[in-house]
Scaffold this motif. Sequence first.
Motif, mmCIF file in Angstrom:
data_model
loop_
_atom_site.group_PDB
_atom_site.id
_atom_site.type_symbol
_atom_site.label_atom_id
_atom_site.label_comp_id
_atom_site.label_asym_id
_atom_site.label_seq_id
_atom_site.Cartn_x
_atom_site.Cartn_y
_atom_site.Cartn_z
ATOM 1 N N GLY A 56 -0.174 -2.843 1.029
ATOM 2 C CA GLY A 56 0.951 -2.056 1.545
ATOM 3 C C GLY A 56 2.246 -2.857 1.576
ATOM 4 O O GLY A 56 3.312 -2.339 1.228
ATOM 5 N N HIS A 59 3.400 -3.114 -2.028
ATOM 6 C CA HIS A 59 3.992 -1.841 -2.457
ATOM 7 C C HIS A 59 5.418 -1.695 -1.933
ATOM 8 O O HIS A 59 6.315 -1.281 -2.668
ATOM 9 N N ALA A 60 5.627 -2.058 -0.667
ATOM 10 C CA ALA A 60 6.934 -1.903 -0.030
ATOM 11 C C ALA A 60 7.945 -2.958 -0.483
ATOM 12 O O ALA A 60 9.126 -2.855 -0.165
ATOM 13 N N CYS A 96 1.161 3.900 -3.593
ATOM 14 C CA CYS A 96 1.205 4.184 -2.153
ATOM 15 C C CYS A 96 -0.034 4.936 -1.688
ATOM 16 O O CYS A 96 -0.704 5.608 -2.461
#
Length: 161
Positions: A56, A59-60, A96
């Motif tokens: 995560g 991804h961010a 995501c």
Amino acid sequence: MARAEGPVRGRGVAAAAAPGAAVALALLLGFPAAAAESPPAEPAPAAVRALEGILGLWHAGAFEALYEAGTAETRRLLGPEEFRLRMSAEACRPACCFAAFRLAEAAVLGRERVLVRGNVGFELHGPARPRRRCAPEERAYVLEWQEGRWRLPLTDLLSSF
């Protein structure tokens, strides 16, 4: 036997002094607080959750936090700025949410090591052209319990190292 009363009404001197004595004893014996923290009793599910959090962050594009999730060895190998630049140049990032990771296996390799294998969904990110197609692929990561949390070798995140 008579009981000595300490500064806290109704408590003995030993009970009132216990918190300070515990800290002094820990300092005297040289046990840092982090060293006392051991891996969870059920390491595999905790390591899987940690990997999902790491994916995560990736991804961010939270590369500073992602760097901090790396093992001590790879943080010594790669500086934070070099890691950020290399990760920023990657054309593929984990997808995501539900497409990010599908668990295939989590195997305990030792008290402080867990192998987590599964399907990681990748998607194109940024203007760079990837050398490979950004598509889901089977990946295996060995997470290590260090400094009170599950960590991942940063080199496992880079497409070329």
